[in-house]
Design a protein around this motif. Structure first.
Motif, short mmCIF file in Angstrom:
data_model
loop_
_atom_site.label_atom_id
_atom_site.label_comp_id
_atom_site.label_asym_id
_atom_site.label_seq_id
_atom_site.Cartn_x
_atom_site.Cartn_y
_atom_site.Cartn_z
N GLN A 187 35.32 64.69 26.22
CA GLN A 187 34.97 64.28 24.86
C GLN A 187 35.57 62.93 24.53
O GLN A 187 34.93 62.08 23.90
N LEU A 188 36.83 62.72 24.96
CA LEU A 188 37.46 61.43 24.73
C LEU A 188 36.74 60.32 25.48
O LEU A 188 36.45 59.26 24.93
N LEU A 189 36.44 60.56 26.76
CA LEU A 189 35.82 59.54 27.60
C LEU A 189 34.41 59.20 27.15
O LEU A 189 34.02 58.02 27.13
N HIS A 190 33.63 60.21 26.80
CA HIS A 190 32.22 60.00 26.53
C HIS A 190 31.90 59.68 25.08
O HIS A 190 30.86 59.05 24.79
N PHE A 191 32.75 60.11 24.15
CA PHE A 191 32.39 59.97 22.74
C PHE A 191 33.43 59.22 21.91
O PHE A 191 33.09 58.25 21.22
N VAL A 192 34.67 59.65 21.96
CA VAL A 192 35.69 59.07 21.08
C VAL A 192 36.00 57.61 21.43
O VAL A 192 35.93 56.72 20.58
N ILE A 193 36.33 57.36 22.69
CA ILE A 193 36.69 56.00 23.11
C ILE A 193 35.53 55.02 22.93
O ILE A 193 35.74 53.91 22.41
N PRO A 194 34.30 55.37 23.33
CA PRO A 194 33.18 54.43 23.09
C PRO A 194 32.99 54.08 21.62
O PRO A 194 32.70 52.91 21.29
N VAL A 195 33.16 55.06 20.73
CA VAL A 195 32.98 54.79 19.30
C VAL A 195 34.02 53.80 18.80
O VAL A 195 33.70 52.83 18.09
N PHE A 196 35.27 54.01 19.17
CA PHE A 196 36.33 53.11 18.71
C PHE A 196 36.22 51.73 19.37
O PHE A 196 36.57 50.71 18.75
N ALA A 197 35.74 51.69 20.61
CA ALA A 197 35.52 50.40 21.26
C ALA A 197 34.42 49.62 20.55
O ALA A 197 34.51 48.40 20.38
N LEU A 198 33.38 50.33 20.11
CA LEU A 198 32.30 49.69 19.37
C LEU A 198 32.79 49.17 18.01
O LEU A 198 32.44 48.06 17.60
N ILE A 199 33.61 49.98 17.34
CA ILE A 199 34.16 49.56 16.05
C ILE A 199 35.01 48.31 16.23
O ILE A 199 34.94 47.36 15.45
N ASP A 200 35.83 48.31 17.28
CA ASP A 200 36.67 47.15 17.58
C ASP A 200 35.82 45.90 17.77
O ASP A 200 36.16 44.82 17.29
#
Length: 219
Positions: A112-125
């Protein structure tokens, strides 16, 4: 500079979460008796996540030391952000499709972290960062180099080891080679589209970074 420091600290946090997720996912796969360790590093998601860890920690260091990002770094940031976003989208579709079939896919916390959480925060950044460089459209050609090489490598390795990281790359699990090629083209198209979107964001005139003259960027 306070904003830059905040971005640097946030990227260090994103790097830490990425490392924890990779370690957790590796430990999870070790619990699968039939899973080969070599296959773990053949996943596009895993390779992208490893690359993102190196890129994000570098971006954090630059943010803590320099007022703006160099273009080469933001090009790498755009690449890994594209790759992890596409990985999340593809994985989400696979999980969603499995819910309507006769099987289910377990999604551990690390996945969940690899596929969803991290990508979302990377996009926000990427979206809110006003210090990123203005990328050239020529970048899109570089963005698809790694995915294409990965697809070629996977399609060659698959028949040799008898394993594919994703079902649609195995012609035996779909209608044939034609459908596999179709899926590959869709993936390349999606990656190109996401990379184009991230590039377009850097070229918006309202971005503060674009209003600073290059020779005054370090002032």
């Amino acid at each position: 500079m306070r904003a830059r420091t905040a971005f640097g600290v946030a990227r260090l946090g994103l790097t830490s979460v990425g490392l924890v997720a990779l370690i957790g996912y590796f430990q999870y796969t070790l619990g699968v008796a039939t899973f080969a360790i070599a296959n773990f590093f053949s996943y596009f998601t895993v390779q992208s996540a490893i690359a993102s860890v190196f890129v994000f920690v570098t971006a954090a260091g630059v943010a803590l030391r320099r007022p703006t990002d160099p273009a080469w770094l933001d090009m790498l940031r755009a690449m890994v952000t594209t790759y992890i976003l596409v990985s999340g989208v593809v994985y989400g579709i696979i999980v969603w499709q499995s819910s309507g079939a006769n099987y289910s896919i377990e999604v551990p916390w690390s996945s969940q972290l690899l596929h969803f959480v991290i990508p979302v925060f990377a996009l926000i950044d990427w979206i809110v960062d006003p210090f990123k460089a203005r990328l050239s459209w020529k970048y899109l050609g570089w963005a698809i180099v790694f995915p294409v090489f990965w697809l070629v490598f996977t399609l060659i390795r698959g028949p040799i080891v008898g394993w594919y990281p994703y079902f649609f790359l195995d012609a035996r699990q779909v209608s044939g080679p034609g459908e596999t090629v179709f899926y590959c083209l869709i993936i390349v198209a999606i990656i190109t589209g996401v990379a184009a979107l991230l590039t377009w964001i850097t070229r918006l005139k309202r971005m503060p970074r674009h209003l600073v003259l290059p020779w005054r960027a370090s002032a």
